[in-house]
Design a protein around this motif. Sequence first.
Motif, short mmCIF file in Angstrom:
data_model
loop_
_atom_site.label_atom_id
_atom_site.label_comp_id
_atom_site.label_asym_id
_atom_site.label_seq_id
_atom_site.Cartn_x
_atom_site.Cartn_y
_atom_site.Cartn_z
N THR A 119 0.84 -1.20 0.00
CA THR A 119 0.00 0.00 0.00
C THR A 119 0.87 1.25 0.00
N VAL A 120 0.32 2.33 -0.47
CA VAL A 120 1.04 3.59 -0.57
C VAL A 120 0.09 4.77 -0.66
N GLY A 121 0.54 5.91 -0.18
CA GLY A 121 -0.16 7.17 -0.45
C GLY A 121 -0.66 7.89 0.78
N GLU A 122 -0.96 7.15 1.82
CA GLU A 122 -1.48 7.75 3.05
C GLU A 122 -1.39 6.69 4.14
N PRO A 123 -1.54 7.10 5.38
CA PRO A 123 -1.53 6.08 6.43
C PRO A 123 -2.70 5.12 6.20
N ILE A 124 -2.48 3.84 6.42
CA ILE A 124 -3.59 2.89 6.27
C ILE A 124 -4.14 2.58 7.66
N THR A 173 4.25 1.27 2.38
CA THR A 173 5.45 1.98 1.92
C THR A 173 5.29 3.49 2.05
N TRP A 174 6.12 4.11 2.87
CA TRP A 174 6.10 5.57 2.99
C TRP A 174 7.17 6.19 2.09
N TRP A 175 6.75 7.15 1.28
CA TRP A 175 7.70 7.92 0.49
C TRP A 175 6.98 9.09 -0.13
N THR A 185 6.91 12.10 -3.76
CA THR A 185 7.39 12.50 -5.09
C THR A 185 8.86 12.90 -5.00
N GLU A 186 9.19 13.61 -3.95
CA GLU A 186 10.53 14.14 -3.78
C GLU A 186 11.59 13.05 -3.58
N THR A 187 11.22 11.95 -2.94
CA THR A 187 12.23 10.95 -2.60
C THR A 187 12.45 9.94 -3.73
N GLY A 224 7.72 17.01 5.84
CA GLY A 224 6.38 17.60 5.92
C GLY A 224 5.35 16.69 6.57
N ASP A 225 5.81 15.54 7.09
CA ASP A 225 4.90 14.61 7.76
C ASP A 225 5.20 14.56 9.25
N GLY A 226 4.16 14.32 10.03
CA GLY A 226 4.33 14.05 11.45
C GLY A 226 4.44 12.55 11.65
N TRP A 246 5.43 5.28 12.66
CA TRP A 246 3.99 5.44 12.49
C TRP A 246 3.78 6.85 11.94
N VAL A 247 3.45 6.92 10.67
CA VAL A 247 3.30 8.23 10.01
C VAL A 247 1.89 8.74 10.28
N MET A 248 1.80 9.98 10.76
CA MET A 248 0.51 10.53 11.19
C MET A 248 -0.15 11.43 10.15
N GLY A 249 0.55 11.76 9.09
CA GLY A 249 -0.04 12.67 8.10
C GLY A 249 0.71 13.98 8.05
N ARG A 250 0.28 14.86 7.15
CA ARG A 250 1.00 16.10 6.89
C ARG A 250 0.92 17.05 8.07
N VAL A 251 2.00 17.78 8.27
CA VAL A 251 2.00 18.81 9.31
C VAL A 251 1.89 20.20 8.68
N ILE A 266 -3.42 18.76 1.82
CA ILE A 266 -4.51 17.81 2.06
C ILE A 266 -4.21 16.55 1.26
N ASN A 267 -4.45 15.40 1.85
CA ASN A 267 -4.29 14.14 1.14
C ASN A 267 -5.70 13.56 0.95
N SER A 268 -6.27 13.79 -0.22
CA SER A 268 -7.63 13.35 -0.47
C SER A 268 -7.62 12.25 -1.52
C1 WT7 Z 1 2.82 12.15 0.95
C2 WT7 Z 1 3.56 12.15 -0.36
C3 WT7 Z 1 4.95 8.54 -3.11
C4 WT7 Z 1 3.74 7.87 -2.89
C5 WT7 Z 1 2.52 8.53 -3.41
C6 WT7 Z 1 2.23 9.87 -2.80
C7 WT7 Z 1 1.77 10.54 2.28
C8 WT7 Z 1 2.63 8.41 1.25
C9 WT7 Z 1 2.39 7.00 2.88
C10 WT7 Z 1 2.33 5.90 3.79
C11 WT7 Z 1 1.58 7.39 5.42
C12 WT7 Z 1 2.00 8.27 3.33
C13 WT7 Z 1 2.68 11.38 3.14
C14 WT7 Z 1 3.69 11.91 2.14
N1 WT7 Z 1 2.13 9.12 2.29
N2 WT7 Z 1 2.77 7.14 1.59
N3 WT7 Z 1 2.67 4.65 3.44
N4 WT7 Z 1 1.91 6.16 5.05
N5 WT7 Z 1 1.59 8.46 4.61
O1 WT7 Z 1 3.25 10.76 -3.14
O2 WT7 Z 1 1.90 12.77 -3.72
O3 WT7 Z 1 4.34 12.98 -3.15
O4 WT7 Z 1 2.65 12.44 -1.39
O5 WT7 Z 1 1.89 11.07 0.96
O6 WT7 Z 1 1.96 12.42 3.70
O7 WT7 Z 1 4.34 13.09 2.57
P1 WT7 Z 1 3.05 12.30 -2.91
#
Ligand code: WT7
Length: 655
Positions: free
Chosen positions: A392-397, A419-421, A423-425, A511-513, A523-528, A532-534
Motif C-alpha cells: 500500500t502507498v499514499g497515506e496512512p492505512i 510503503t512511505w515515500w 514524489t521528492e524521494t 512535511g509529515d508528522g 507510524w506516520v501521522m499525516g502532513r503537518v 490535504i491528502n484526499s
Molecule cells: C505524501 C507524499 C509517493 C507515494 C505517493 C504519494 C503521504 C505516502 C504514505 C504511507 C503514510 C503516506 C505522506 C507523504 N504518504 N505514503 N505509506 N503512510 N503516509 O506521493 O503525492 O508525493 O505524497 O503522501 O503524507 O508526505 P506524494
Amino acid sequence: MSQPTIESILQENRLFHPSAEFSQTARIKSLGEYRALCDRASADPQAFWADLARQELHWFQPWDSVLDWSDPPFAKWFTQGKLNLSYNCLDRHLTTDKRDKPAIVWEGEPGDSRTLTYAELHQDVCKFANVLKDLGVQKGDRVGIYMPMIPEAAIAMLACARIGAPHSVVFGGFSAEALRDRLIDVEANVVITADGGWRKDAIVPLKEQVDTALKDARVAVHHVLVVQRTGQATAMEPGRDVWWHDLAPTASTNCPAEPMDSEDMLFVLYTSGSTGKPKGVVHTTGGYNLYAHITTQWIFDLQENDVYWCTADVGWITGHTYVVYGVLSNGATSVMYEGAPRGSNPGCFWDVIEKHQVSVFYTAPTAIRAFIKMGDEHPKARDLSSLRLLGTVGEPINPEAWMWYHTVIGGERCPIVDTWWQTETGGIMITALPGAIPTKPGSATLPFPGIQADVVDLEGNSVGVNEGGYLAVRYPHPGMMRTIYGDPDRFRRTYWEHIPPKDGNYLYFAGDGARRDEDGYFWVMGRVDDVINSAGHRLGTMEIESALVSHPAVAEAAVVGKPDDIKGEDIVAFVTLEGTHQSSEALAKELKQHVTKEIGAIARPGEIRFAEALPKTRSGKIMRRLLRDLAAGAEISGDTSTLEDRGVLEKLREG
Ligand code: WT7
C-alpha cells in the motif's frame, strides 16, 4: 472506518511475521540480513550504493566519485558516469531470455487488452523516439506527456529517456488550466497526448484539453503528438498536430540510447506544497535509476515468474517508479490498467488479478476502503490465489483496512508492505522488506537500507520513543530530488532549512508528522503543513483557495481537510462572498465546478460553507486549525486566545 486516529493507532500492537516459506525464497530473508545491510550502508554509504550501482545497472562509462555533497543541499551522484535508463529497462534484457517475456500487460477499461514483450516494447520505444527526433526534440528539451493509462504512456516516457529529453507527465485528471501552468513552468516544446482516455465509463477528451491549454501564448509548444485511443472525432491543427499512427509505420526501429550523464535531468514531476504554485520536482538519471531498481527488487521481492501490478497512474511518482522504471529495469512483467475503482464494475481489480494471475499487487488505502464498501462478495467470487505479496502507498492505512486487505485479499498468507515515500524521494523510504521484517497494521515499519530516517523536533534533535515529531532524513540517498525546476532557492528553503542546518549537517524535512515505537517502527501521522491528502492525491490548500478566489463571487476562501471514510480526507472550503452576491445551493455547485475547471476533479471540494467572515489572528492569519475542527464537527480543541473576533467563531458554528 475512518482515518487512523491517534487512538486506533496507539492501540495497535499485533505483529505479523512472514511465513517461513515466503522468507526462504525472498530476496532479503531475515531481520538479521536486513540489519547487516543497514550496518554496511551506515558504515560506508558510498561503498554500499556504488556496489549496487555496479552490480545492478549497465553503465556506458564508470563514475569518478560516488557522491559529491560539497555544496549541500545539492547532491550529485555517480559524477561523470554515463548510462541510459531506457537502455537499462530494455536493451540489456534483449540478449537474455527476457527478450520474449511480457514487459507490459495492459487492460483497457472497456475490456480490451494488449501484451508487449521486451522485444516489442523496445521496437515501439525506438520508433517513438525517432518520431520525437523528427519533430525536432533534442537532448535536454522538455516534453509534456498528458496521457491515459495506455502502453503508449510508458512508451512515450521511455522514448524521452532514450533520447535524453526530460519528460513532464501531467496526470490526465488535471484540467486544461492546470496542464497549461505546468507546460509554461517546464518550458515544454512538444506535448504527447491521446484523443481521449476512458475514466469511469466516460471518455476524457485529452486532446481537446491540450488545445485549450495551448491557446495561451505563454505555452511554447510547437508540436502535439497524438495517440489514437478512443477514436472519437478530434480536431487536428495542420503543421502543429500529428497522429502517432500516421508516423509509426514508417518510423525506424533503429535508435541507439543516448549516453546520458548520471546527473542529467531525467524528468520533472509537479507536486503540491503548502505555499505557492505546484513545484516541479527534478529527478536525474543515475541515482534515480539505481534507487528505483533496487527498491522495486527488494521491497516487491521480484522473482522470475512474478506478475506485478501497481494500480497507480503514470501521472504520479508511483506510476513513474513502480509501474514503469523500477519494474522494467528489473526485467519484470508490469501490469497496466486503465480503469479506476468504480461502482459500475465493483470487481474490476479482482478480475485483472484473476485474469493475469497477478502475484504482487500494490495499491492505495483509499482504493482498499472503496472496495471494502462495495462488498466482500466481489473479491470472494474471484480466484485470488496467485497473490503472494501486497503493498500500500499514499497515506496512512487504518488498521481496519489493513486487516481486510490481509484477510480478504491476501488470504492471510501474503505479507503487506506499507510503503512511505514522496514524489521528492523518488522511491520508497520506509517499508517492510517482506521476507525479513514483521509487520504491524498501520505502521510503515523500518527505513530501507541506506536510509537514515528519524523523528525530530524543530531543532533537529531526535525525539524520544513514542513521542510525536517531524519525519526527517539525515543523509542524501541516490533517489532524492535534486532541485525544484527553475527555483533552487525554493528547494533549499522548503526542504532543508525548515530545520536549520547545524555545522553544515542538512536534514531533509518531509512535511509529515510521525512517531517511532519501542521497536523503532515508524507510524506516520499525516502532513503537518497545509497539504490535504484526499483519495491519495496531494493537494495544496492554497492552490484550491486561489482557484476559488478567481471566481468573481468569492472574496476570501480557506480550505481544510475533514476526515472521510473512503478518501481519508475530504476537501471543505469556507468562503466569504463579494459585495451583493448571495449564498445558495446553486452558487456552491458553481464554485465546486469552478475548482474542477481550474485544477481538476481531484480538487473539487466535497463541501462549500459560506461564511460572513473567516476566523483570523490579530495579524490577519486565517486560523485553519479552528476551521478544521468546525469542518469535522468537533469541539474547538486548542487555544482560541489569539482569535481577533470571537463573534466570527460563534457565527460559523451556527452556520
Ligand atoms: C505524501 C507524499 C509517493 C507515494 C505517493 C504519494 C503521504 C505516502 C504514505 C504511507 C503514510 C503516506 C505522506 C507523504 N504518504 N505514503 N505509506 N503512510 N503516509 O506521493 O503525492 O508525493 O505524497 O503522501 O503524507 O508526505 P506524494
